[in-house]
Design a protein around this motif. Structure first.
Motif, short mmCIF file in Angstrom:
data_model
loop_
_atom_site.label_atom_id
_atom_site.label_comp_id
_atom_site.label_asym_id
_atom_site.label_seq_id
_atom_site.Cartn_x
_atom_site.Cartn_y
_atom_site.Cartn_z
N PRO A 30 -43.48 22.91 -60.54
CA PRO A 30 -44.67 22.23 -60.02
C PRO A 30 -44.12 20.71 -59.89
O PRO A 30 -43.49 20.26 -60.69
N ILE A 31 -44.98 20.09 -58.79
CA ILE A 31 -44.49 18.73 -58.46
C ILE A 31 -45.83 18.01 -59.04
O ILE A 31 -46.97 18.27 -58.48
N THR A 32 -45.64 17.22 -59.95
CA THR A 32 -46.75 16.24 -60.60
C THR A 32 -46.31 14.78 -60.50
O THR A 32 -45.41 14.46 -60.95
N LEU A 33 -47.10 13.95 -60.06
CA LEU A 33 -46.83 12.59 -59.94
C LEU A 33 -48.03 11.95 -60.78
O LEU A 33 -49.14 12.21 -60.55
N ASN A 34 -47.44 10.76 -61.32
CA ASN A 34 -48.03 10.14 -62.33
C ASN A 34 -48.49 8.54 -61.99
O ASN A 34 -47.45 8.22 -61.68
N GLY A 35 -49.61 8.28 -61.78
CA GLY A 35 -50.07 6.89 -61.27
C GLY A 35 -50.60 6.11 -62.28
O GLY A 35 -51.11 6.81 -63.45
N ALA A 36 -50.74 4.80 -62.18
CA ALA A 36 -51.36 4.15 -63.23
C ALA A 36 -52.22 2.68 -62.55
O ALA A 36 -51.78 2.34 -61.58
N VAL A 37 -53.54 2.42 -63.11
CA VAL A 37 -54.10 1.58 -62.51
C VAL A 37 -54.71 0.79 -63.71
O VAL A 37 -55.10 1.44 -64.78
N GLU A 54 -55.24 11.41 -51.59
CA GLU A 54 -55.63 12.31 -50.44
C GLU A 54 -54.76 12.38 -49.42
O GLU A 54 -54.50 13.53 -48.73
N LEU A 55 -54.38 11.15 -48.98
CA LEU A 55 -53.45 11.22 -47.73
C LEU A 55 -51.99 12.00 -48.10
O LEU A 55 -51.61 12.62 -47.09
N VAL A 56 -51.37 11.88 -49.16
CA VAL A 56 -50.08 12.69 -49.42
C VAL A 56 -50.34 14.12 -49.26
O VAL A 56 -49.70 14.49 -48.60
N LYS A 57 -51.50 14.51 -49.63
CA LYS A 57 -51.91 15.95 -49.88
C LYS A 57 -52.12 16.55 -48.41
O LYS A 57 -51.58 17.62 -47.90
N LYS A 58 -52.60 15.58 -47.54
CA LYS A 58 -53.10 15.97 -46.26
C LYS A 58 -51.79 15.93 -45.22
O LYS A 58 -51.44 16.89 -44.66
N TYR A 59 -50.74 15.09 -45.54
CA TYR A 59 -49.69 14.86 -44.78
C TYR A 59 -48.45 15.91 -45.26
O TYR A 59 -47.48 16.34 -44.39
N TYR A 60 -48.55 16.17 -46.44
CA TYR A 60 -47.51 16.99 -47.07
C TYR A 60 -48.03 18.52 -46.73
O TYR A 60 -47.05 19.38 -46.64
N GLY A 61 -49.03 18.89 -47.12
CA GLY A 61 -49.68 20.18 -46.75
C GLY A 61 -49.14 21.35 -47.81
O GLY A 61 -49.48 22.63 -47.38
N LYS A 62 -48.78 20.91 -48.68
CA LYS A 62 -48.34 21.86 -49.70
C LYS A 62 -48.81 21.48 -50.88
O LYS A 62 -49.20 20.19 -51.36
N PRO A 63 -49.13 22.29 -52.10
CA PRO A 63 -49.43 21.97 -53.40
C PRO A 63 -48.51 20.72 -54.00
O PRO A 63 -47.35 20.82 -53.87
N PRO A 255 -38.92 16.50 -52.34
CA PRO A 255 -38.40 17.07 -50.86
C PRO A 255 -38.44 16.15 -49.82
O PRO A 255 -39.37 15.27 -49.90
N LYS A 256 -37.76 16.31 -48.88
CA LYS A 256 -37.80 15.49 -47.95
C LYS A 256 -39.17 15.08 -47.29
O LYS A 256 -39.59 13.87 -46.76
N ASP A 257 -39.95 16.29 -46.87
CA ASP A 257 -41.25 16.20 -46.38
C ASP A 257 -42.23 15.48 -47.19
O ASP A 257 -43.17 14.93 -46.54
N LEU A 258 -42.09 15.74 -48.37
CA LEU A 258 -43.15 14.93 -49.42
C LEU A 258 -42.77 13.55 -49.49
O LEU A 258 -43.60 12.53 -49.49
N GLN A 259 -41.38 13.05 -49.41
CA GLN A 259 -41.05 11.70 -49.24
C GLN A 259 -41.58 10.84 -47.88
O GLN A 259 -42.12 10.05 -47.96
N ASP A 260 -41.53 11.82 -46.87
CA ASP A 260 -42.05 11.30 -45.76
C ASP A 260 -43.44 11.02 -45.78
O ASP A 260 -44.14 10.08 -45.36
N ALA A 261 -44.17 11.99 -46.31
CA ALA A 261 -45.84 11.88 -46.55
C ALA A 261 -46.00 10.88 -47.57
O ALA A 261 -47.02 10.13 -47.28
#
Length: 332
Positions: A30-37, A54-63, A255-261
């Motif tokens: 599973p791919i999990t990305l951790n952010g901080a603010v 939201e935009l990453v999920k939209k452009y990547y199109g995968k979980p 993955p390359k398509d996730l990088q692009d997203a």
């Protein structure tokens, strides 16, 4: 480092790593990305990072999973940047350029006093990609890529007393960001600047260690600085620019398509963040003033303040080899 070659290098590294990975692991990992603010749900920075997700999920199109750690639960922006550089704990976040100076001397230049004439000017500079050489230096030396530019707030001095002119600023004990250019420019204007951690400003004013700080409306509201410094003095000395950052070490593993997203989403989320914060600024200040929580104080000598700071900025640009960038910003 050119952005295209930088991303191409990441893609090659990722491909090599993926080829050597058993297919069962590729399917199950599973791919999990951790952010901080540093701020709460209502702050523009937090909302820009939610839009990024939201935009990453939209452009990547995968979980893909996102965990955004709010309210400084993982420390402050300085720590976030160090974590991203090391490739641990934090994969993405919004960080003040002042905290990048350890890795790239030119980084704080994009957020220094009097660099931008206003929000419209800052947007022109971002859209023209004038800041690319600085972003390339940060990517090369800190291994953190600036994927978008949020911010958009006008910075003023909040204080426990009204400040209307240069005479009122003389000797003012004011908190500034850690990058040396902030101390140099504020000292040139006649103030007595000091570096204090962001989460310690409130107590420092309350206890008389300092009399003032400087921030945009969103920060004044979120941190309740108006409770100890109810005078918002309209020096309009800077426009905040807050890069959305992503760890190169993490990016290389994706993955390359996730990088692009991620790269596409970062730019759009930054654009959204600037529009959001700049559009909300007056509303926030109107609300606070109507509630009797702060009072906006017109500052009469903004041009004279800038004139005192200009030579410091020019010298600083020369010291860090950013004369060309400074010139392009000035004519944008």
């Amino acid at each position: 480092m050119k952005r295209r070659s930088f991303l191409a290098g990441i893609g090659a590294t990722t491909a090599a790593a993926t080829i050597g990975m058993p297919s069962i692991l590729k399917a199950q990992a599973p791919i999990t990305l951790n952010g901080a603010v540093q701020f709460n749900d209502d702050h523009a920075f937090n909302r820009a990072l939610i839009r990024f997700e939201e935009l990453v999920k939209k452009y990547y199109g995968k979980p893909v999973n996102f965990t955004l750690h709010r309210n400084s639960s993982l420390g402050l922006e300085k720590q976030y940047f160090e974590y991203m550089s090391q490739g641990k704990a934090v994969d993405y976040g919004i960080v003040s350029p002042a905290h990048m100076s350890t890795f790239a001397k030119a980084a704080p230049f994009i957020d220094a006093p009097f660099v931008f004439k206003g929000i419209e000017h800052m947007n022109k500079v971002v859209e023209a990609n004038i800041l690319a050489p600085i972003a390339d230096e940060v990517a090369a030396k800190a291994e953190v890529v600036l994927i978008g530019y949020s911010g958009g707030g006008i910075r003023n001095i909040f204080a426990n007393k009204p400040l209307r002119n240069l005479a009122d600023l003389k000797g003012l004990k004011v908190r500034v960001q850690g990058a040396p250019i902030w101390s140099k420019t504020f000292a040139a204007v006649g103030m007595s600047p000091t570096v204090i951690a962001y989460n310690e400003i409130y107590n420092a004013i309350q206890n008389g260690v300092i009399s003032a700080g400087e921030n945009e409306a969103a920060g004044v509201e979120a941190m309740k600085f108006y409770e100890v410094a109810p005078h918002l003095n309209l020096t309009q000395h800077a426009v905040s620019i807050r890069p959305i950052c992503f760890s190169v070490k993490t990016l290389k593993t994706l993955p390359k398509d996730l990088q692009d997203a991620i790269m596409k989403a970062g730019k759009e989320a930054g654009d959204y963040g600037r529009q959001l914060e700049s559009s909300e600024e007056v509303v926030k200040l109107d609300t606070l003033e109507k509630a009797g929580k702060l009072k906006r104080v017109p500052f009469e000598e903004r041009d004279a303040m800038k004139k005192l700071a200009d030579p410091v900025m020019a010298t600083y640009a020369k010291e860090i080899g950013a004369e060309g960038i400074f010139e392009k910003i000035n004519v944008a």
